[in-house]
Design a protein around this motif. Sequence first.
Motif, mmCIF file in Angstrom:
data_model
loop_
_atom_site.group_PDB
_atom_site.id
_atom_site.type_symbol
_atom_site.label_atom_id
_atom_site.label_comp_id
_atom_site.label_asym_id
_atom_site.label_seq_id
_atom_site.Cartn_x
_atom_site.Cartn_y
_atom_site.Cartn_z
ATOM 1 N N PHE A 371 1.003 -1.285 0.126
ATOM 2 C CA PHE A 371 -0.084 -0.087 -0.054
ATOM 3 C C PHE A 371 0.874 1.271 -0.073
ATOM 4 C CE2 PHE A 371 -3.021 -3.096 1.377
ATOM 5 C CZ PHE A 371 -4.111 -2.624 0.631
ATOM 6 N N HIS A 372 0.686 2.026 -1.086
ATOM 7 C CA HIS A 372 1.455 3.143 -1.436
ATOM 8 C C HIS A 372 1.517 4.320 -0.257
ATOM 9 C CE1 HIS A 372 3.014 6.310 -4.582
ATOM 10 N NE2 HIS A 372 4.016 5.563 -4.057
ATOM 11 N N GLY A 373 0.133 4.455 0.279
ATOM 12 C CA GLY A 373 0.002 5.518 1.239
ATOM 13 C C GLY A 373 -1.153 6.320 0.614
ATOM 14 N N PHE A 380 -8.213 14.648 7.550
ATOM 15 C CA PHE A 380 -7.864 13.538 8.714
ATOM 16 C C PHE A 380 -6.657 12.928 8.488
ATOM 17 C CE2 PHE A 380 -12.630 14.079 8.258
ATOM 18 C CZ PHE A 380 -12.806 14.047 9.587
ATOM 19 N N PRO A 381 -5.941 12.088 9.604
ATOM 20 C CA PRO A 381 -4.725 11.734 9.272
ATOM 21 C C PRO A 381 -4.490 10.516 8.083
ATOM 22 C CG PRO A 381 -5.118 11.630 11.436
ATOM 23 C CD PRO A 381 -6.555 11.981 10.778
ATOM 24 N N GLN A 382 -3.438 10.836 7.274
ATOM 25 C CA GLN A 382 -3.294 9.764 6.181
ATOM 26 C C GLN A 382 -2.811 8.661 6.937
ATOM 27 O OE1 GLN A 382 -4.036 10.834 3.485
ATOM 28 N NE2 GLN A 382 -3.935 13.069 3.691
ATOM 29 N N GLU A 383 -3.295 7.483 5.998
ATOM 30 C CA GLU A 383 -2.969 6.216 6.416
ATOM 31 C C GLU A 383 -2.184 5.435 5.218
ATOM 32 O OE1 GLU A 383 -3.378 5.111 9.380
ATOM 33 O OE2 GLU A 383 -4.214 6.770 10.547
ATOM 34 N N GLY A 384 -1.815 3.948 5.472
ATOM 35 C CA GLY A 384 -1.470 3.084 4.605
ATOM 36 C C GLY A 384 0.127 3.084 4.707
ATOM 37 N N TYR A 385 0.757 3.223 3.724
ATOM 38 C CA TYR A 385 2.353 3.238 3.936
ATOM 39 C C TYR A 385 2.592 2.086 4.566
ATOM 40 C CZ TYR A 385 1.396 8.186 2.918
ATOM 41 O OH TYR A 385 0.906 9.296 2.197
ATOM 42 N N ASN A 386 2.098 0.763 4.068
ATOM 43 C CA ASN A 386 2.471 -0.258 4.788
ATOM 44 C C ASN A 386 2.423 -1.587 3.634
ATOM 45 O OD1 ASN A 386 -0.235 -0.988 4.335
ATOM 46 N ND2 ASN A 386 -0.643 0.014 6.585
ATOM 47 N N PRO A 422 5.823 1.909 0.128
ATOM 48 C CA PRO A 422 6.105 0.688 -0.605
ATOM 49 C C PRO A 422 5.268 0.705 -2.334
ATOM 50 C CG PRO A 422 5.273 0.508 1.564
ATOM 51 C CD PRO A 422 5.062 2.063 1.156
ATOM 52 N N SER A 423 5.842 0.176 -3.148
ATOM 53 C CA SER A 423 5.317 0.335 -4.341
ATOM 54 C C SER A 423 5.421 -1.133 -4.964
ATOM 55 C CB SER A 423 6.303 1.083 -5.085
ATOM 56 O OG SER A 423 5.537 1.257 -6.709
ATOM 57 N N GLY A 424 6.447 -1.954 -4.813
ATOM 58 C CA GLY A 424 6.498 -3.193 -5.595
ATOM 59 C C GLY A 424 6.994 -4.168 -4.491
ATOM 60 N N LEU A 425 6.370 -5.413 -5.025
ATOM 61 C CA LEU A 425 6.746 -6.720 -4.249
ATOM 62 C C LEU A 425 7.107 -7.969 -5.151
ATOM 63 C CD1 LEU A 425 3.573 -6.854 -2.212
ATOM 64 C CD2 LEU A 425 5.634 -6.469 -1.175
ATOM 65 N N ALA A 426 8.165 -8.644 -4.657
ATOM 66 C CA ALA A 426 8.316 -9.969 -5.634
ATOM 67 C C ALA A 426 8.934 -10.931 -4.466
ATOM 68 C CB ALA A 426 9.482 -9.602 -6.458
ATOM 69 N N MET A 427 8.941 -12.169 -4.945
ATOM 70 C CA MET A 427 9.448 -13.294 -4.284
ATOM 71 C C MET A 427 10.828 -13.980 -4.921
ATOM 72 S SD MET A 427 7.258 -13.835 -1.927
ATOM 73 C CE MET A 427 5.599 -13.165 -1.862
ATOM 74 N N GLY A 428 11.702 -14.111 -3.977
ATOM 75 C CA GLY A 428 12.969 -14.705 -4.595
ATOM 76 C C GLY A 428 13.062 -16.208 -4.605
ATOM 77 N N PRO A 429 13.767 -16.804 -5.317
ATOM 78 C CA PRO A 429 13.714 -18.205 -5.558
ATOM 79 C C PRO A 429 13.884 -18.908 -4.047
ATOM 80 C CG PRO A 429 16.046 -17.234 -6.287
ATOM 81 C CD PRO A 429 14.876 -16.081 -5.874
ATOM 82 N N ASP A 430 14.558 -18.326 -2.973
ATOM 83 C CA ASP A 430 14.725 -18.952 -1.578
ATOM 84 C C ASP A 430 13.329 -18.668 -0.894
ATOM 85 O OD1 ASP A 430 14.871 -16.263 -1.299
ATOM 86 O OD2 ASP A 430 16.889 -16.505 0.130
ATOM 87 N N GLY A 431 12.413 -17.964 -1.439
ATOM 88 C CA GLY A 431 11.086 -17.344 -0.338
ATOM 89 C C GLY A 431 11.404 -16.375 0.258
#
Length: 592
Positions: A371-373, A380-386, A422-431
Amino acid sequence: MTAVTLSKITPTRFALGTLALLLATGSSFAAEQRGAAVAAKKTCADDDTGITLPPGFCATVFADNIGHARHLVVAPNGVVYVNTWSGTYYGNDKPPSGGFLVALQDTKGDGRANVKIRFGTGSESGNAGGTGIALYNGALYAETNDRIVRYALPAGTIAPKAQPEIVVSGMPLTGDHPMHPFQIDAKGTLYVDLGSPSNACQVQNRILNSPGVNPCTELETRAGIWRYDANRTGQHFSAAERFVTGLRNGEGIAFDSAGRILATQHGRDQLGQNWPSLYMPKEGAEEPAEELVQLEQGADYGWPFCYYSLTQQKLVLAPEYGGDGGKAIAQCAQKRAPIAAFPAHWAPNDLALYQAQQFPIAYRGGAFIAFHGSWNRAPFPQEGYNVVFQPLADGKASGKYVIFADGFAGAVKDPGQAAHRPSGLAMGPDGALFISDDQHGRIWRITYQGPASAKIAAAPAPTIRAGNSTASAEPPEGIHPNAGGPLPTPPGSTATAVALGERIFHGQVADAPCAGCHGSNAMGSPLGPNLTGKWLWGDGSLPSITKIITDGVPNPKNYRSPMPPMGGAQLTPSQVSAVAAYVWALNHRSRG
């Protein structure tokens, strides 16, 4: 914990004394888990990475300051490829020299990339990089401007040397969502997101009480997922390849083990600001949901006619098309609802389904979402960023999400001052799980060293630590826009008006959302310009600033979205004058 699960974890104990283990109390097993978590904690790097994680999970800063890092992918040999972006989306700031693509490799085994190679086209050729990136059939695919290109990756190489081939070109670049994230399945089918150019397909984008265009012509070429063949070159964008429709912006796409296609959707903005007669400010901050959907050919997910209401727990009619503030359903009964919903305006920028073995069994098959935020929760207070984890089973949510990784934003959650987003996610070959940040170009590598039986857990609440700051962070006395002494008073105004303008700017009066776009320090964000520096519009005089606030900016020069009159707030003439006085004072104070 059942005996079946325990047998998978501790087969030797079962062989020595199954009955004794079955009669053991839960407290002994909990103690074992706590001990394992403590042991895992000791093996984590001592470096403060600035984020918090559940027990047993460890983080290292794999790379840093590589540009606006968007999506990323990890090759079977462990090389991490990242696509970075620049241009209007980031206020036309100066990108790093070299190509927008980055290859990162850890040859020392310490969780940090010691090899960094930039390649591909750079800004000198007129390109601005992109978001999408994927690996398929020994080649690297990447978005750049209006196209997706393919680089050959010969065996034994890290970065490609040859020029890329064009797979798809001519994709639209206009409006609010000019990115083209994509994924490629095992058969080579390329699914690419083409987000909407507007917020809600209004006659005037993001303008008070502007009705929706009906039929929404944007749906002919935007707001959906398109499908192409990754094995072919020379394809051209057209309306014919649309796979699904009604997705305002589906940046995260992933495939589960059963072949289902899942995607995220950014919910629309500005319910409260554009339709104040139907929504209270708090409703505008807390509606509508961000979504996780299952894609099926020909399906319609509702945008712009419908949005998913967290309050109603269903798709409801949008105000631009006759909605009454969240109760009427009408045509939305025939649209496709999400399989999971999340708080409003958190901005889901990527999706990864965990199909490796390193993390606990409870995480396998579930979804990590970056979640980019928010910006549109102001005042009201901003949220996300996680990064959250959403359990899944058979293509549906099987439990409530938890915040898996937190603390990215640091001291201030807003688009302009967040340390990382946070913007991108990926899995490595070792998990291992990799997370990218497009604010300051950081990449984290997350590993797990606890028991496989551990349950899903949330990250501890973050504390503000040194590791969450950036190289360009200001000292505490320089963070607040008023730091450095009293603000000056513009000619013809008063100090009282400047003080009122400050309160309006920060949403304390009239629910104004100014800080959401321009940052709480007024020094700008990807959504709005710095108000303490060079003027993009007008001459900086008090009358000029007043006119810009009153009229809005329907066609911004360096930013992708228009500013509605008064920023979308309902201000009186005296309140407009006060905000103008505050902005003038900020600008003149900075000039000494």
